[in-house]
Enzyme design. Structure first.
Site, short mmCIF file in Angstrom:
data_model
loop_
_atom_site.label_atom_id
_atom_site.label_comp_id
_atom_site.label_asym_id
_atom_site.label_seq_id
_atom_site.Cartn_x
_atom_site.Cartn_y
_atom_site.Cartn_z
N SER A 216 0.84 -1.19 0.00
CA SER A 216 0.00 0.00 0.00
C SER A 216 0.88 1.24 0.00
CB SER A 216 -0.90 0.02 1.24
OG SER A 216 -1.79 -1.06 1.22
N ASP A 248 -7.36 -2.66 4.93
CA ASP A 248 -8.18 -3.87 5.15
C ASP A 248 -9.14 -4.09 3.99
OD1 ASP A 248 -6.90 -4.07 7.63
OD2 ASP A 248 -8.44 -2.85 8.60
#
Length: 308
Positions: A216, A248
Site C-alpha cells: 500500500s 483492510d
C-alpha cells in the site's frame, strides 16, 4: 468461504468532537462501539460484498463478549477461541473540523500456551471450508514470534492460500513459510527490509519466501510484485476522509480476487477502488458503494519493466 484471523481483536470505540485540542476538555458529539481489528474489518467488507466469511481469533472477558455480541448483530459468523485475558479496546477521536483521527491502541491480553493450542485446533477445523485464509494484525502478548508462520504452514498444508497483513518481526518470521501474498504498507515495507525503494523492498520480501507482495502506497495506490510480473495501480483521484481500514478493504479485494482466480490487473484495480471507497466511509470495515462503483473502472494499472 474466506476465513479471517484476528489474534488481537478489539472493541473499537469512536468519539466524534467538533475540534480536537490537546490539553483541553471536549464535549463528544457522538459515540460508537463495534468489533474491530484488521481481520474483522476484512470480514465486514467481504460480507458487504456478499461473500461468505468467518471471523476467527481470540476473545476474552466482558470486552470479548461485547465483541461477540456486536459481530452477531452485524450478521458476521464467528468462531472466536475463548481466553482468560480481557480483549483490548481501541479509542479513536475524530476531529470533525479537520477530519483527522487520533487513535489510542491497547496492547491486548497475554495469551497462555494452552489457549494458543486451542486456537490452532479451531483454526485447523475451520480450514475444512476455507478457500482463502487472511491473517491480519498484531500479535497479542504471549504468542510466539513465529505464530503467523505456524498458521501459514497449516493453511498451505490443507491447500488453502494464506494472505498475511502484519509487520515487524511477525512478518519476517512468517516469510519462510511461503504465504501466498503479503500486504505491507510503505513504512512497514521499509522497516522490514531497510530498503527505501518500495520495488526493491517488495522484491526482497519475495526473495525471503512470499509468493507475492502487494504494498500500500497510501493515496498513490498499490505496488504489486509477483511471479507473473509487477504492476502499479493508481486511483484516478485522491479522496479525503478516514484512511483507517483502507488497507483492510484492499486485502478483502485481494482475497476475493485470489479465491476467484482473476488476473492480477483486475485484482489490483478492484483493491484500489475498494480501498478508496473505504477512505470515503466513516468507519473501518465500511466502504462507500457509490465511490466503489465510480472508481472500479477508472483505476490505472500499469505493468512495470523488469527491475535491474
Amino acid at each position: 468461504m474466506i476465513l479471517t484471523v484476528t489474534l488481537n481483536p478489539a472493541l473499537d470505540i469512536t468519539h466524534r468532537v467538533d475540534r480536537l485540542s490537546p490539553h483541553s476538555a471536549h464535549r463528544v458529539r457522538d459515540v460508537g462501539a463495534r468489533a474491530g481489528g484488521k481481520g474483522v474489518n476484512v470480514s465486514r467488507v467481504l460480507h458487504t460484498l456478499g461473500l461468505l466469511t468467518l471471523v476467527t481469533g481470540l476473545a476474552g472477558g466482558p470486552t470479548g463478549e461485547a465483541v461477540r455480541r456486536e459481530l452477531s448483530q452485524a450478521d458476521l459468523p464467528e468462531r472466536l477461541t475463548p481466553i482468560g485475558g480481557e480483549t483490548r479496546r481501541t479509542v479513536a477521536v475524530v476531529d470533525e473540523h479537520t477530519g483527522d483521527t487520533t487513535t489510542l491502541l491497547e496492547p491486548g491480553p497475554v495469551v497462555r500456551p494452552e489457549e494458543w493450542r486451542a486456537f490452532l485446533a479451531d483454526f485447523d477445523a475451520c480450514l475444512d471450508r476455507a478457500t482463502v485464509a487472511v491473517l491480519s494484525g498484531s500479535l497479542p502478548p504471549g504468542l510466539p514470534e513465529d505464530a503467523y508462520a505456524t498458521l501459514v504452514r497449516a493453511a498451505t498444508a490443507r491447500g488453502v492460500p494464506a494472505i498475511l497483513d502484519t509487520s515487524g518481526p511477525a512478518l519476517l518470521a512468517a516469510l519462510p513459510a511461503g504465504p501466498a501474498l503479503v500486504k505491507p504498507n510503505a513504512d512497514e515495507l521499509a522497516e522490514a527490509t531497510g530498503e527505501p525503494d518500495p520495488r526493491r523492498a517488495a522484491e526482497a520480501l519475495r526473495a525471503a519466501g512470499a509468493e507475492a507482495v502487494v504494498a500500500s502506497l497510501g493515496p498513490d495506490g498499490l505496488l504489486a510484485v509477483t511471479s507473473s510480473g509487477a504492476w502499479r495501480a493508481t486511483p484516478p483521484e485522491r479522496l479525503r476522509g478516514n484512511p483507517t481500514g483502507a488497507g483492510d478493504a484492499a486485502v478483502a479485494a485481494l482475497a476475493r480476487g485470489l479465491a476467484a482466480g482473476v488476473s492480477w490487473p483486475r485484482r489490483l484495480a478492484e483493491a484500489v477502488a475498494l480501498s478508496a471507497a473505504a477512505v470515503a466511509a466513516p468507519l473501518a470495515g465500511s466502504f462507500d458503494p457509490t465511490v466503489h462503483q465510480r472508481l472500479r473502472g477508472a483505476v490505472d494499472v500499469q505493468p512495470l519493466p523488469p527491475h535491474s
